[in-house]
Scaffold this motif. Structure first.
Motif, PDB file in Angstrom:
ATOM      1  N   TYR A 485     -33.250  17.559   5.146  1.00 49.39           N
ATOM      2  CA  TYR A 485     -32.012  18.234   5.545  1.00 49.39           C
ATOM      3  C   TYR A 485     -31.982  18.725   6.992  1.00 49.39           C
ATOM      4  O   TYR A 485     -30.971  19.253   7.438  1.00 49.39           O
ATOM      5  CB  TYR A 485     -31.762  19.434   4.630  1.00 49.39           C
ATOM      6  CG  TYR A 485     -31.405  19.057   3.220  1.00 49.39           C
ATOM      7  CD1 TYR A 485     -30.623  17.934   2.951  1.00 49.39           C
ATOM      8  CD2 TYR A 485     -31.845  19.823   2.139  1.00 49.39           C
ATOM      9  CE1 TYR A 485     -30.294  17.590   1.651  1.00 49.39           C
ATOM     10  CE2 TYR A 485     -31.513  19.493   0.843  1.00 49.39           C
ATOM     11  CZ  TYR A 485     -30.741  18.372   0.601  1.00 49.39           C
ATOM     12  OH  TYR A 485     -30.405  18.030  -0.680  1.00 49.39           O
ATOM     13  N   CYS A 486     -33.084  18.547   7.720  1.00 52.21           N
ATOM     14  CA  CYS A 486     -33.129  19.139   9.063  1.00 52.21           C
ATOM     15  C   CYS A 486     -32.072  18.564  10.003  1.00 52.21           C
ATOM     16  O   CYS A 486     -31.721  19.187  11.017  1.00 52.21           O
ATOM     17  CB  CYS A 486     -34.521  18.972   9.667  1.00 52.21           C
ATOM     18  SG  CYS A 486     -35.019  17.260   9.926  1.00 52.21           S
ATOM     19  N   ARG A 487     -31.541  17.385   9.709  1.00 48.53           N
ATOM     20  CA  ARG A 487     -30.521  16.777  10.562  1.00 48.53           C
ATOM     21  C   ARG A 487     -29.094  17.038  10.076  1.00 48.53           C
ATOM     22  O   ARG A 487     -28.135  16.624  10.738  1.00 48.53           O
ATOM     23  CB  ARG A 487     -30.758  15.264  10.669  1.00 48.53           C
ATOM     24  CG  ARG A 487     -32.089  14.902  11.319  1.00 48.53           C
ATOM     25  CD  ARG A 487     -32.247  13.389  11.440  1.00 48.53           C
ATOM     26  NE  ARG A 487     -33.536  13.042  12.013  1.00 48.53           N
ATOM     27  CZ  ARG A 487     -33.788  13.007  13.317  1.00 48.53           C
ATOM     28  NH1 ARG A 487     -32.833  13.296  14.190  1.00 48.53           N
ATOM     29  NH2 ARG A 487     -34.988  12.677  13.762  1.00 48.53           N
ATOM     30  N   ARG A 488     -28.954  17.706   8.951  1.00 49.07           N
ATOM     31  CA  ARG A 488     -27.622  17.968   8.401  1.00 49.07           C
ATOM     32  C   ARG A 488     -26.909  19.049   9.216  1.00 49.07           C
ATOM     33  O   ARG A 488     -27.526  20.013   9.691  1.00 49.07           O
ATOM     34  CB  ARG A 488     -27.730  18.436   6.942  1.00 49.07           C
ATOM     35  CG  ARG A 488     -28.077  17.346   5.945  1.00 49.07           C
ATOM     36  CD  ARG A 488     -26.851  16.678   5.352  1.00 49.07           C
ATOM     37  NE  ARG A 488     -26.059  17.620   4.607  1.00 49.07           N
ATOM     38  CZ  ARG A 488     -26.227  17.886   3.301  1.00 49.07           C
ATOM     39  NH1 ARG A 488     -27.188  17.279   2.619  1.00 49.07           N
ATOM     40  NH2 ARG A 488     -25.438  18.739   2.686  1.00 49.07           N
ATOM     41  N   ASP A 489     -25.597  18.916   9.376  1.00 45.72           N
ATOM     42  CA  ASP A 489     -24.804  19.911  10.109  1.00 45.72           C
ATOM     43  C   ASP A 489     -24.916  21.286   9.464  1.00 45.72           C
ATOM     44  O   ASP A 489     -24.947  22.310  10.161  1.00 45.72           O
ATOM     45  CB  ASP A 489     -23.334  19.476  10.147  1.00 45.72           C
ATOM     46  CG  ASP A 489     -23.118  18.275  11.056  1.00 45.72           C
ATOM     47  OD1 ASP A 489     -23.974  18.038  11.930  1.00 45.72           O
ATOM     48  OD2 ASP A 489     -22.099  17.581  10.887  1.00 45.72           O
ATOM     49  N   GLU A 490     -24.973  21.313   8.129  1.00 39.21           N
ATOM     50  CA  GLU A 490     -25.058  22.594   7.422  1.00 39.21           C
ATOM     51  C   GLU A 490     -26.372  23.307   7.754  1.00 39.21           C
ATOM     52  O   GLU A 490     -26.391  24.535   7.909  1.00 39.21           O
ATOM     53  CB  GLU A 490     -24.956  22.379   5.908  1.00 39.21           C
ATOM     54  CG  GLU A 490     -23.601  21.887   5.439  1.00 39.21           C
ATOM     55  CD  GLU A 490     -23.439  20.386   5.559  1.00 39.21           C
ATOM     56  OE1 GLU A 490     -22.336  19.879   5.297  1.00 39.21           O
ATOM     57  OE2 GLU A 490     -24.433  19.700   5.934  1.00 39.21           O
ATOM     58  N   PHE A 491     -27.457  22.549   7.846  1.00 40.23           N
ATOM     59  CA  PHE A 491     -28.752  23.145   8.204  1.00 40.23           C
ATOM     60  C   PHE A 491     -28.698  23.732   9.610  1.00 40.23           C
ATOM     61  O   PHE A 491     -29.151  24.849   9.849  1.00 40.23           O
ATOM     62  CB  PHE A 491     -29.849  22.079   8.115  1.00 40.23           C
ATOM     63  CG  PHE A 491     -31.212  22.587   8.503  1.00 40.23           C
ATOM     64  CD1 PHE A 491     -31.984  23.304   7.604  1.00 40.23           C
ATOM     65  CD2 PHE A 491     -31.721  22.357   9.775  1.00 40.23           C
ATOM     66  CE1 PHE A 491     -33.240  23.773   7.959  1.00 40.23           C
ATOM     67  CE2 PHE A 491     -32.969  22.819  10.141  1.00 40.23           C
ATOM     68  CZ  PHE A 491     -33.737  23.534   9.222  1.00 40.23           C
ATOM     69  N   ARG A 492     -28.115  22.983  10.545  1.00 36.32           N
ATOM     70  CA  ARG A 492     -27.997  23.467  11.921  1.00 36.32           C
ATOM     71  C   ARG A 492     -27.138  24.726  11.992  1.00 36.32           C
ATOM     72  O   ARG A 492     -27.403  25.623  12.801  1.00 36.32           O
ATOM     73  CB  ARG A 492     -27.396  22.363  12.797  1.00 36.32           C
ATOM     74  CG  ARG A 492     -28.324  21.169  12.987  1.00 36.32           C
ATOM     75  CD  ARG A 492     -27.614  20.033  13.680  1.00 36.32           C
ATOM     76  NE  ARG A 492     -28.489  18.882  13.872  1.00 36.32           N
ATOM     77  CZ  ARG A 492     -28.070  17.703  14.289  1.00 36.32           C
ATOM     78  NH1 ARG A 492     -26.795  17.510  14.563  1.00 36.32           N
ATOM     79  NH2 ARG A 492     -28.930  16.709  14.433  1.00 36.32           N
ATOM     80  N   TYR A 493     -26.121  24.793  11.136  1.00 31.89           N
ATOM     81  CA  TYR A 493     -25.259  25.979  11.117  1.00 31.89           C
ATOM     82  C   TYR A 493     -26.053  27.215  10.712  1.00 31.89           C
ATOM     83  O   TYR A 493     -25.942  28.278  11.338  1.00 31.89           O
ATOM     84  CB  TYR A 493     -24.099  25.758  10.143  1.00 31.89           C
ATOM     85  CG  TYR A 493     -23.317  27.021   9.854  1.00 31.89           C
ATOM     86  CD1 TYR A 493     -22.388  27.509  10.764  1.00 31.89           C
ATOM     87  CD2 TYR A 493     -23.518  27.732   8.670  1.00 31.89           C
ATOM     88  CE1 TYR A 493     -21.686  28.680  10.508  1.00 31.89           C
ATOM     89  CE2 TYR A 493     -22.825  28.896   8.409  1.00 31.89           C
ATOM     90  CZ  TYR A 493     -21.902  29.365   9.333  1.00 31.89           C
ATOM     91  OH  TYR A 493     -21.216  30.523   9.077  1.00 31.89           O
ATOM     92  N   PHE A 494     -26.898  27.092   9.682  1.00 32.56           N
ATOM     93  CA  PHE A 494     -27.669  28.247   9.226  1.00 32.56           C
ATOM     94  C   PHE A 494     -28.757  28.625  10.223  1.00 32.56           C
ATOM     95  O   PHE A 494     -29.095  29.804  10.362  1.00 32.56           O
ATOM     96  CB  PHE A 494     -28.259  27.973   7.841  1.00 32.56           C
ATOM     97  CG  PHE A 494     -27.266  28.147   6.731  1.00 32.56           C
ATOM     98  CD1 PHE A 494     -26.851  29.407   6.334  1.00 32.56           C
ATOM     99  CD2 PHE A 494     -26.720  27.045   6.096  1.00 32.56           C
ATOM    100  CE1 PHE A 494     -25.914  29.576   5.318  1.00 32.56           C
ATOM    101  CE2 PHE A 494     -25.794  27.196   5.079  1.00 32.56           C
ATOM    102  CZ  PHE A 494     -25.381  28.466   4.689  1.00 32.56           C
ATOM    103  N   VAL A 495     -29.308  27.635  10.927  1.00 32.63           N
ATOM    104  CA  VAL A 495     -30.259  27.939  12.000  1.00 32.63           C
ATOM    105  C   VAL A 495     -29.566  28.731  13.101  1.00 32.63           C
ATOM    106  O   VAL A 495     -30.100  29.721  13.612  1.00 32.63           O
ATOM    107  CB  VAL A 495     -30.871  26.638  12.571  1.00 32.63           C
ATOM    108  CG1 VAL A 495     -31.683  26.933  13.836  1.00 32.63           C
ATOM    109  CG2 VAL A 495     -31.755  25.962  11.529  1.00 32.63           C
ATOM    110  N   TRP A 496     -28.371  28.283  13.472  1.00 32.80           N
ATOM    111  CA  TRP A 496     -27.576  28.999  14.481  1.00 32.80           C
ATOM    112  C   TRP A 496     -27.258  30.421  14.024  1.00 32.80           C
ATOM    113  O   TRP A 496     -27.354  31.381  14.790  1.00 32.80           O
ATOM    114  CB  TRP A 496     -26.291  28.212  14.754  1.00 32.80           C
ATOM    115  CG  TRP A 496     -25.282  28.940  15.598  1.00 32.80           C
ATOM    116  CD1 TRP A 496     -25.265  29.031  16.955  1.00 32.80           C
ATOM    117  CD2 TRP A 496     -24.144  29.689  15.131  1.00 32.80           C
ATOM    118  NE1 TRP A 496     -24.189  29.791  17.372  1.00 32.80           N
ATOM    119  CE2 TRP A 496     -23.492  30.207  16.266  1.00 32.80           C
ATOM    120  CE3 TRP A 496     -23.630  29.968  13.869  1.00 32.80           C
ATOM    121  CZ2 TRP A 496     -22.339  30.982  16.177  1.00 32.80           C
ATOM    122  CZ3 TRP A 496     -22.481  30.748  13.774  1.00 32.80           C
ATOM    123  CH2 TRP A 496     -21.858  31.244  14.925  1.00 32.80           C
TER     124      TRP A 496
END
Length: 508
Positions: A485-496
């Protein structure tokens, strides 16, 4: 957009007190097991489920009226808020009386419901005390709906959790000192009454216009909408009540109260875990309802995908941990006499996973008020559950009851609820949702196999071994999800989101 600050505030308060409440509940259960017999433990679970079944008298009216509060709250229409609450109050008073009458009428038939009716002194009085505790809430708790709909869930959570923590420790102390089950139940009734009075007082202080406008008539259109949603919720409530109580009552009827007691320990753990996660989803319902009324469906869909992503990770990771750690934890906590076979554990975890994976869909379904579109789903699910469970119980024992629950979930809720939300809420296909669901399930299954194999080779016994297994679950259990999931937009959103949260803390 989502009222993020309120949602985060609700979640922070909810999670903190939820963990304290769970700790107190587990401590109370340990004392309960030490001081009383397994028959009392089973009776406790059986009576609780009978009264959950009687809550069918509520008919889902609470959900329909809560949904109707979103619009007047957003517009600060005090007269119409008061009008809806007046309807709520009158309805819940009738429901409280109905539960007293229905529950009282059931008293002579308890031996027919419970196999191997336990020889416990004053068992009918114990049941009536359970009934009193359940019915009391309906005369006061209706004002909680307004506080929740106004995105102030943390108020309810704080009050409820503090009183529950006090209750659990007090019950444990009285059981330890007296071994008297009646003190245990009496304390529960007192605290239930106190909690409702406190929340009623808070609601009266925060919304003084309720009393001033209590005779305000409700708008005709709003009344029609409430009636329509209530009709749908009646069907939902009937089916859901049967589904939620079916396992325990079937176990009681087929196998007796001792197995109900064993099952209740596993349910206590899975429900405690689900209750922590539900704080996240419950805190979003009112915000999502506001979002659905003001934003475009495409934006609402993006928010849903983020919430669903978080739910997939949480419940997938939890399924890994529960499969590996559930029996070792119960053995450390209560002893070997309270264990189920690992195959039964896997079925319990499977049902936990299938139910948990619905949470994002149900959150947005409630927020959008989509009750009418799948109104017959719960009844069909309940019929499948009961039929399959009873047939398989005769051949497979207690495992057949859990398989019946799995079959009913997969045959109905698994696909109907997402189809309804995507069609009527987001106005698009649910294909991507099901593809992600399958992907997450495969990752979860593979991770369970890998972690189980690793933990089989760990040395040691008792607590050190349990800690070692827990570390493996946390580390290996998250590696698969991270890799996929590290490339999923949702994952990036939660990292942000996490990065912003950390930097804001540093600035302060």
């Amino acid at each position: 957009m989502l009222r993020t600050k309120n949602s985060i505030k609700n979640m922070k308060f909810s999670l903190f007190f939820r963990f304290l409440r769970i700790f107190a509940a587990f401590f109370r259960r340990k004392i309960f097991v030490l001081m009383l017999t397994q028959e009392y433990l089973g009776l406790n679970g059986t009576f609780s489920n009978i009264l959950d079944m009687l809550s069918i008298a509520e008919l889902g009216i609470g959900g329909a009226i809560t949904y109707s509060l979103y619009k007047p709250l957003a517009e600060r229409d005090e007269k119409q808020i008061a009008a809806r609450m007046t309807l709520f109050r009158r309805t819940y008073h009738i429901i409280g009386l109905a539960i007293i009458l229905l529950g009282g009428a059931l008293t002579p038939f308890l031996p027919l419901v419970i196999r191997d009716f336990p020889d416990i002194p004053h068992i009918y009085l114990i049941y009536l005390l359970f009934l009193s505790n359940s019915a009391l809430s309906y005369f006061f708790s209706y004002k909680q709906a307004l506080i929740v709909a106004d995105q102030q869930q943390y108020i309810i959570t704080t009050c409820s959790s503090l009183l529950s923590i006090l209750l659990y420790f007090a019950q444990a102390l009285f059981l330890w000192l007296t071994k008297n089950y009646f003190f245990y139940l009496g304390l529960q009734i007192i605290v239930t009454m106190l909690e409702n009075l406190i929340i009623t007082y808070i609601a009266n202080q925060r919304y003084p216009y309720l009393k001033a406008n209590r005779d305000e008539p409700i708008e005709a259109e709003a009344k029609r909408e409430i009636v329509k949603n209530t009709k749908a919720m009646i069907i939902h409530k009937m089916g859901d009540t049967v589904i939620l109580g079916a396992d325990t009552l079937l176990i009681s009827s087929f196998f007796g109260t001792v197995l109900v007691g064993l099952h209740s320990n596993y349910m206590m753990i899975t429900l405690a875990l689900a209750s922590v996660y539900n704080q996240f989803f419950s805190a979003l319902v009112a915000s999502a309802g506001n979002l659905g009324a003001t934003a475009e469906p495409k934006h609402v869909l993006r928010v849903f995908q983020r919430v669903d992503f978080a739910g997939n990770w949480l419940y997938g990771f939890s399924a890994v941990c529960l499969t590996v750690l559930l029996n070792p934890f119960i053995e450390l906590w209560l002893g070997e006499d309270y264990l189920f076979d690992q195959r039964i554990v896997c079925l319990i975890v499977l049902n936990f996973y299938l139910s948990g994976m619905r949470r994002a869909v149900l959150t947005f379904k409630d927020a959008e008020g989509l009750y009418w579109q799948d109104r017959y789903k719960a009844v069909v699910e309940a019929l499948i559950n009961l039929t399959v469970s009873m047939v398989l119980a005769a051949f497979l024992g207690i495992a057949g009851i859990f398989i019946g629950t799995t079959v009913s979930l997969l045959a109905t809720s698994f696909w109907i609820e997402p189809m309804v939300v995507f069609k009527y809420g987001f106005h698009c296909s649910a294909r991507s949702y099901f593809l992600h669901y399958i992907e997450n399930t495969l990752i979860t299954l593979l991770t369970i196999i890998i972690v189980w194999r690793i933990c089989e080779g760990l040395p040691g016994t008792g607590l050190p071994l349990f800690i070692g297994k827990m570390v493996m679950c946390v580390v290996v259990g998250n590696m698969g999800y991270l890799a996929v999931y590290c490339r999923r937009d949702e994952f990036r959103y939660f990292v942000w989101l996490l990065r912003n949260f950390i930097f804001q803390k540093k600035k302060r």
